[in-house]
Write a protein that holds these residues in place. Structure first.
Motif: not given
Lengths: 296, 247
Positions: B188-193, A188-195, B202-204
């Motif tokens: 990268h992902a955010a930029l490409i999107r 979960a922390a990694l998932q937040i980190h990426a967001v 960040a369209d989750l």
């Protein structure tokens, strides 16, 4: 089964057993059958301390990291709640800019709620934070800090937002190893980190696209990723710049785990790109020093 | 390579010695502890580093990622190979209408992915899997839409892959390294999107198939088999991942 003999046998087939006991959680799981036959109190003290090192502070670490993350997420959530509530005063244009900041606010608010749920599930009641808990001027409660203009200046607000996001990314990265014994919380922390990294990427694009007042220094090309230790921010205030720079210290490294990244493998990789390709962690102490002026 | 030499006790031990020792002792230990299942038996049949090579990838053999942390690092190396090869092709044959800003960003991303690929190759040393034979026949490199859609798929998948692999690592050092890379993939992902549709960084909700959770604002996270099933479209080699850790 005698623990001493047991470990001796293990050592015979696995000479690294003591290294594993010190640092490798997977092997600890394989040792879990020890606990079923013997209480830890019966284990010789030297062995006990090894187990303690591997197990002892685990749960405390997880709680401490979660409480720390909870503070940071509240800081971000309250910041963006304030921004979204005062778009006009700050001068945030309607359309994509307001939309993006609203999305980010929603994510930070969701992170706060999620972390609170996780903490509660561990029997921890986190502190109550409100807008009044923070001073987004960076004035430590004086409300007259070097970032006061963020309340009325779009470029300054985005500069603060970028700094918060990049700091958040580095903060989670630095704490992840302390979660290594808890798969669910680590993931979960990694998932937040990426967001948070996605937010940082977008805020940086917003700053780059500002026609004026972006605060991007002349000669700097601001990109969605961090180049060397460049903040890409010049507020015109030395104190504010120094505070911001703390969030970028250490990002200039161009070598990972002793492997030089610049021009690695015969590829043409500049130092800029070598540094950009890896985000660096910050310690809890570093992050605490960074956010301290913003916490009342 | 210092990175892989965490338990180094003698100055003259080589990387391979360390890896061999690690694998050997793990196998012995698995057997000893009565937890040796099919995976441990497979490992014992394929050499000390758990790495089989199949140069043409056409036979029944495949590219074996190996086991333990080395297996996870090889898994990351495989994904980085894919990304680096993709962006190398993107920059070699720019799509029609690539503007200066897109060119600047895509070149940087290419260089980051090459840096990641070469880092894993260097760090893994003799434990590294072979270079993969990529299959980009489904991509129209002259089309902006095709290229950016593929880039988005790769970046989002990469983020989910690293997020899902973190818990499989034993070494905190490797976890930190993976963390250093995954946030750059997310950038990268955010930029490409945003290049495809500004504001979709960040369209989750759109990332739910990759394990994202909108209510809690969590990005994607997938296990290696889930990731490799998606990535297999782009790789000719058969990738053997059944020795990777699962928890």
């Amino acid at each position: 089964m005698n623990v001493h003999n047991l470990l001796h046998e293990i050592e015979n087939v696995d000479p690294e057993v003591y290294d594993r006991l010190d640092s490798r959680r997977k092997v600890m799981k394989r040792f879990s059958f020890i606990g079923k036959t013997l209480a830890l109190a019966a284990v010789p003290s030297a062995l006990g301390s090894m187990f303690n090192k591997a197990y002892g502070q685990t749960n405390d670490d997880v709680k401490d990291v979660l409480l720390f993350a909870y503070l940071l997420e509240n800081l971000e959530a309250e910041f963006y709640k304030g921004v979204v509530g005062t778009f006009a005063a700050i001068g945030v244009p309607a359309g994509p800019a307001q939309g993006a900041l609203t999305v980010i606010r929603d994510h930070e608010v969701a992170h706060v709620a999620f972390l609170k749920t996780v903490l509660n599930s561990l029997g921890v009641t986190p502190p109550v934070y409100t807008a009044a808990s923070f001073d987004f001027t960076g004035g430590n409660g004086s409300r007259m800090g070097p970032f006061a203009a963020a309340a009325s200046n779009y470029g300054v607000m985005l500069a603060v937002a970028q700094t918060f996001e990049d700091t958040g990314v580095r903060a989670y990265k630095g704490q992840a190893p302390r979660l290594i014994n808890n798969n669910d919380v680590l993931t979960a922390a990694l998932q937040i980190h990426a967001v948070e990294a996605r937010h940082a990427s977008h805020i940086r694009q917003m700053r780059r696209n500002l026609a004026s007042g972006s605060l991007v220094p002349a000669g700097v090309t601001l990109q969605p990723w961090i180049t060397l230790a460049q903040s890409g921010i010049d507020t015109g205030n030395a104190g504010a710049n120094a505070a911001i720079q703390m969030s970028y210290a250490g990002e200039e490294v161009v070598s990972q785990a002793t492997v030089p990244i610049t021009n690695i493998g015969g590829a043409v990789i500049s130092a800029n790109e070598a540094s950009e390709a890896f985000d660096e962690p910050l310690t809890k102490a570093q992050v605490t020093a960074i956010v301290d002026p913003f916490v009342v | 390579m210092e990175i892989l030499n965490r338990t180094k006790k003698e100055g003259d031990r080589t990387l391979l010695d360390d890896l061999a020792q690690k694998e050997l002792s793990r196998r012995k230990f698995l057997r000893f502890s009565g937890m040796a299942g099919a995976s441990a038996l497979v490992i014992s049949g394929v050499g000390l580093t758990g790495c089989v090579r199949d140069d043409d990838g056409s036979g029944t053999d495949g590219v074996n990622l190996g086991s333990g942390d080395i297996g996870i690092l090889n898994y990351a190396y495989a994904l980085e190979q894919l990304e680096a090869a993709f962006y190398t092709q993107v920059m070699a044959t720019p799509y029609s209408g690539m503007n200066a800003l897109e060119g600047e960003y895509l070149k940087d991303i290419r260089d980051h992915e090459i840096a990641h690929r070469e880092f894993f190759k260097a760090a893994l040393g003799t434990s590294a899997i072979q270079g993969l034979d990529v299959d980009f026949s489904s991509i129209n490199f002259s089309s902006r839409d095709s290229v950016l859609a593929t880039a988005k798929a790769f970046e989002d998948l990469g983020v989910a892959a690293y997020n899902g692999a973190g818990k499989l690592l034993v070494s905190a050092d490797y976890l930190t390294l993976a963390g250093k890379i995954v946030s750059v993939e997310a950038r990268h992902a955010a930029l490409i999107r945003d290049l495809i549709s500004n504001g979709s960084f960040a369209d989750l909700a759109s990332l739910a198939p990759l394990g994202a959770n909108t209510a809690n604002a969590l990005d994607g996270a997938l296990n290696p088999p889930q990731v490799l099933a998606i990535a297999s479209t782009y790789v000719r080699n058969r990738i053997i991942a059944n020795n990777l850790p699962t928890s």
